[in-house]
Design a protein around this motif. Structure first.
Motif, PDB file in Angstrom:
ATOM      1  N   TYR A   5       0.836  -1.208   0.000  1.00 29.46           N
ATOM      2  CA  TYR A   5       0.000   0.000   0.000  1.00 29.46           C
ATOM      3  C   TYR A   5       0.869   1.256   0.000  1.00 29.46           C
ATOM      4  O   TYR A   5       0.547   2.236  -0.691  1.00 29.46           O
ATOM      5  CB  TYR A   5      -0.925  -0.016   1.213  1.00 29.46           C
ATOM      6  CG  TYR A   5      -1.847   1.175   1.288  1.00 29.46           C
ATOM      7  CD1 TYR A   5      -2.876   1.336   0.362  1.00 29.46           C
ATOM      8  CD2 TYR A   5      -1.685   2.139   2.274  1.00 29.46           C
ATOM      9  CE1 TYR A   5      -3.725   2.428   0.418  1.00 29.46           C
ATOM     10  CE2 TYR A   5      -2.530   3.235   2.337  1.00 29.46           C
ATOM     11  CZ  TYR A   5      -3.547   3.372   1.411  1.00 29.46           C
ATOM     12  OH  TYR A   5      -4.381   4.457   1.464  1.00 29.46           O
ATOM     13  N   ASP A   6       1.953   1.226   0.756  1.00 25.81           N
ATOM     14  CA  ASP A   6       2.883   2.364   0.791  1.00 25.81           C
ATOM     15  C   ASP A   6       3.455   2.630  -0.598  1.00 25.81           C
ATOM     16  O   ASP A   6       3.520   3.777  -1.046  1.00 25.81           O
ATOM     17  CB  ASP A   6       4.003   2.077   1.786  1.00 25.81           C
ATOM     18  CG  ASP A   6       5.040   3.185   1.817  1.00 25.81           C
ATOM     19  OD1 ASP A   6       4.766   4.236   2.418  1.00 25.81           O
ATOM     20  OD2 ASP A   6       6.126   3.009   1.212  1.00 25.81           O
ATOM     21  N   TYR A  11       2.111   1.723  -3.407  1.00 23.03           N
ATOM     22  CA  TYR A  11       0.999   2.145  -4.269  1.00 23.03           C
ATOM     23  C   TYR A  11       0.753   3.647  -4.133  1.00 23.03           C
ATOM     24  O   TYR A  11       0.590   4.362  -5.137  1.00 23.03           O
ATOM     25  CB  TYR A  11      -0.258   1.365  -3.900  1.00 23.03           C
ATOM     26  CG  TYR A  11      -1.530   1.925  -4.489  1.00 23.03           C
ATOM     27  CD1 TYR A  11      -1.829   1.747  -5.838  1.00 23.03           C
ATOM     28  CD2 TYR A  11      -2.422   2.649  -3.695  1.00 23.03           C
ATOM     29  CE1 TYR A  11      -2.998   2.269  -6.390  1.00 23.03           C
ATOM     30  CE2 TYR A  11      -3.578   3.170  -4.240  1.00 23.03           C
ATOM     31  CZ  TYR A  11      -3.864   2.985  -5.581  1.00 23.03           C
ATOM     32  OH  TYR A  11      -5.006   3.514  -6.123  1.00 23.03           O
ATOM     33  N   VAL A  12       0.714   4.125  -2.891  1.00 22.64           N
ATOM     34  CA  VAL A  12       0.481   5.554  -2.666  1.00 22.64           C
ATOM     35  C   VAL A  12       1.637   6.376  -3.211  1.00 22.64           C
ATOM     36  O   VAL A  12       1.430   7.421  -3.841  1.00 22.64           O
ATOM     37  CB  VAL A  12       0.274   5.835  -1.159  1.00 22.64           C
ATOM     38  CG1 VAL A  12       0.152   7.335  -0.905  1.00 22.64           C
ATOM     39  CG2 VAL A  12      -0.954   5.114  -0.645  1.00 22.64           C
ATOM     40  N   TYR A  64       1.093  11.722  -0.924  1.00 20.40           N
ATOM     41  CA  TYR A  64       1.785  10.720  -0.093  1.00 20.40           C
ATOM     42  C   TYR A  64       1.894  11.169   1.356  1.00 20.40           C
ATOM     43  O   TYR A  64       1.587  10.405   2.275  1.00 20.40           O
ATOM     44  CB  TYR A  64       3.175  10.430  -0.665  1.00 20.40           C
ATOM     45  CG  TYR A  64       3.917   9.371   0.115  1.00 20.40           C
ATOM     46  CD1 TYR A  64       3.665   8.024  -0.097  1.00 20.40           C
ATOM     47  CD2 TYR A  64       4.860   9.725   1.083  1.00 20.40           C
ATOM     48  CE1 TYR A  64       4.324   7.046   0.627  1.00 20.40           C
ATOM     49  CE2 TYR A  64       5.525   8.759   1.816  1.00 20.40           C
ATOM     50  CZ  TYR A  64       5.253   7.420   1.587  1.00 20.40           C
ATOM     51  OH  TYR A  64       5.901   6.461   2.306  1.00 20.40           O
ATOM     52  N   MET A  91       0.079   8.810   3.972  1.00 22.11           N
ATOM     53  CA  MET A  91       1.010   7.986   4.761  1.00 22.11           C
ATOM     54  C   MET A  91       1.686   8.823   5.844  1.00 22.11           C
ATOM     55  O   MET A  91       2.908   8.877   5.945  1.00 22.11           O
ATOM     56  CB  MET A  91       2.050   7.355   3.834  1.00 22.11           C
ATOM     57  CG  MET A  91       1.481   6.384   2.821  1.00 22.11           C
ATOM     58  SD  MET A  91       0.605   4.996   3.566  1.00 22.11           S
ATOM     59  CE  MET A  91       1.922   4.204   4.469  1.00 22.11           C
ATOM     60  N   MET A 122      -0.949   0.999  10.988  1.00 23.60           N
ATOM     61  CA  MET A 122      -0.709  -0.209  10.202  1.00 23.60           C
ATOM     62  C   MET A 122       0.247  -1.160  10.916  1.00 23.60           C
ATOM     63  O   MET A 122       0.047  -2.379  10.904  1.00 23.60           O
ATOM     64  CB  MET A 122      -0.172   0.166   8.820  1.00 23.60           C
ATOM     65  CG  MET A 122      -1.230   0.736   7.902  1.00 23.60           C
ATOM     66  SD  MET A 122      -0.694   0.876   6.188  1.00 23.60           S
ATOM     67  CE  MET A 122       0.439   2.240   6.311  1.00 23.60           C
ATOM     68  N   CYS A 125      -4.240 -11.746   1.886  1.00 24.61           N
ATOM     69  CA  CYS A 125      -3.150 -10.754   1.886  1.00 24.61           C
ATOM     70  C   CYS A 125      -2.344 -10.837   0.594  1.00 24.61           C
ATOM     71  O   CYS A 125      -1.983  -9.805   0.011  1.00 24.61           O
ATOM     72  CB  CYS A 125      -2.237 -10.982   3.089  1.00 24.61           C
ATOM     73  SG  CYS A 125      -3.011 -10.637   4.673  1.00 24.61           S
ATOM     74  N   TYR A 184      -4.243  -9.287  -2.211  1.00 29.48           N
ATOM     75  CA  TYR A 184      -4.201  -7.831  -2.101  1.00 29.48           C
ATOM     76  C   TYR A 184      -2.880  -7.286  -2.633  1.00 29.48           C
ATOM     77  O   TYR A 184      -2.851  -6.269  -3.337  1.00 29.48           O
ATOM     78  CB  TYR A 184      -4.409  -7.409  -0.648  1.00 29.48           C
ATOM     79  CG  TYR A 184      -4.294  -5.927  -0.438  1.00 29.48           C
ATOM     80  CD1 TYR A 184      -5.341  -5.075  -0.775  1.00 29.48           C
ATOM     81  CD2 TYR A 184      -3.132  -5.366   0.087  1.00 29.48           C
ATOM     82  CE1 TYR A 184      -5.239  -3.708  -0.589  1.00 29.48           C
ATOM     83  CE2 TYR A 184      -3.023  -4.004   0.263  1.00 29.48           C
ATOM     84  CZ  TYR A 184      -4.071  -3.174  -0.076  1.00 29.48           C
ATOM     85  OH  TYR A 184      -3.956  -1.818   0.097  1.00 29.48           O
ATOM     86  N   THR A 207      -2.524  -4.844  -5.804  1.00 30.42           N
ATOM     87  CA  THR A 207      -1.861  -3.547  -5.629  1.00 30.42           C
ATOM     88  C   THR A 207      -0.742  -3.361  -6.637  1.00 30.42           C
ATOM     89  O   THR A 207      -0.609  -2.282  -7.250  1.00 30.42           O
ATOM     90  CB  THR A 207      -1.305  -3.424  -4.199  1.00 30.42           C
ATOM     91  OG1 THR A 207      -2.362  -3.608  -3.260  1.00 30.42           O
ATOM     92  CG2 THR A 207      -0.685  -2.061  -3.970  1.00 30.42           C
ATOM     93  N   TYR A 208       0.056  -4.410  -6.850  1.00 33.83           N
ATOM     94  CA  TYR A 208       1.174  -4.278  -7.792  1.00 33.83           C
ATOM     95  C   TYR A 208       0.708  -4.239  -9.241  1.00 33.83           C
ATOM     96  O   TYR A 208       1.394  -3.664 -10.087  1.00 33.83           O
ATOM     97  CB  TYR A 208       2.199  -5.385  -7.563  1.00 33.83           C
ATOM     98  CG  TYR A 208       3.212  -4.992  -6.519  1.00 33.83           C
ATOM     99  CD1 TYR A 208       4.174  -4.041  -6.795  1.00 33.83           C
ATOM    100  CD2 TYR A 208       3.185  -5.541  -5.245  1.00 33.83           C
ATOM    101  CE1 TYR A 208       5.090  -3.648  -5.836  1.00 33.83           C
ATOM    102  CE2 TYR A 208       4.092  -5.162  -4.281  1.00 33.83           C
ATOM    103  CZ  TYR A 208       5.038  -4.208  -4.574  1.00 33.83           C
ATOM    104  OH  TYR A 208       5.942  -3.819  -3.623  1.00 33.83           O
TER     105      TYR A 208
END
Length: 204
Positions: free
Chosen positions: A3-4, A6-7, A15, A19, A27, A92, A95, A99-100
């Motif tokens: 997720y980090d 991705y953002v 960002y 984050m 998290m 997980c 996910y 995300t990738y």
């Protein structure tokens, strides 16, 4: 981490807003709580089982080896915990994959090759750690039973349980400029020491 990344790649201007320190702490605490609950469930399932022997063919109390020693039907509790944890792990993993996919779609839209390389390089440490964990897990648990032996089971457990956590700090710190500089100086010093040693040897 997915997720980090991705953002950072898909929403770089937001960002710092998304984050922030509180989100990172939230998290991290969520991951710790999930890990503690997972451990408590396994421990509770293990203590509920009656065992026929206390000799485990492993260097730690691995769930799959413990279930082989069960004498009662209570081992089904631990089997249920393993099935639940498998579904959570697959969730997980799905996910991370999703995300990738979004990250790589965003990277392909970057016009410059330099920008694409820079974006991909931010993902490489996390992708390396995930790949290492999955590959060692497949080696430990995905082998056919015909290729399993006592020594190989112990070796695969060592590889799966020790190597990924051991390499994590090195993999994630390779992007740190200070670490790179220190490693470069160390390698140059080693090369310099070899030259000196060779010259001394030739003089003798």
């Amino acid at each position: 981490m997915a997720y980090d990344r991705y953002v950072a790649i898909c929403n770089p201007l937001q960002y710092e807003t998304i984050m922030h320190r509180g989100a990172c702490i939230q998290m991290a605490v969520s991951a710790w709580i999930a890990g503690i609950l997972y451990g408590v469930l396994h421990s509770g399932g293990t203590f509920a089982i009656t065992f026929c022997s206390n000799i485990i063919d492993q260097f730690f109390c691995e769930a799959s080896q413990i279930l082989k020693l069960a004498c009662s039907n209570m081992y089904l509790v631990e089997v249920g915990v393993i099935i639940l944890s498998t579904f959570l792990g697959l969730g997980c993993f799905s996910y991370i994959i999703f995300t990738y996919v979004l990250i790589f779609r965003a990277v392909l839209r970057i016009p410059s090759m330099h920008g694409q390389k820079k974006a991909i390089s931010t993902c490489l440490p996390h992708l390396t750690v995930i790949s290492l964990l999955i590959l060692t897990g497949i080696f430990a648990y995905g082998r056919p039973q015909s290729y399993s032996s006592s020594d190989l089971n112990v070796l695969s457990a060592i590889i799966y349980a020790i190597i990924p956590p051991l390499l994590n700090p090195f993999i994630y710190s390779m992007r740190n400029k200070e670490i790179k500089t220190a490693l470069l100086k160390f390698s140059n010093c080693g090369h310099f020491c070899k030259i000196i040693a060779r010259n001394v040897f030739l003089q003798k």
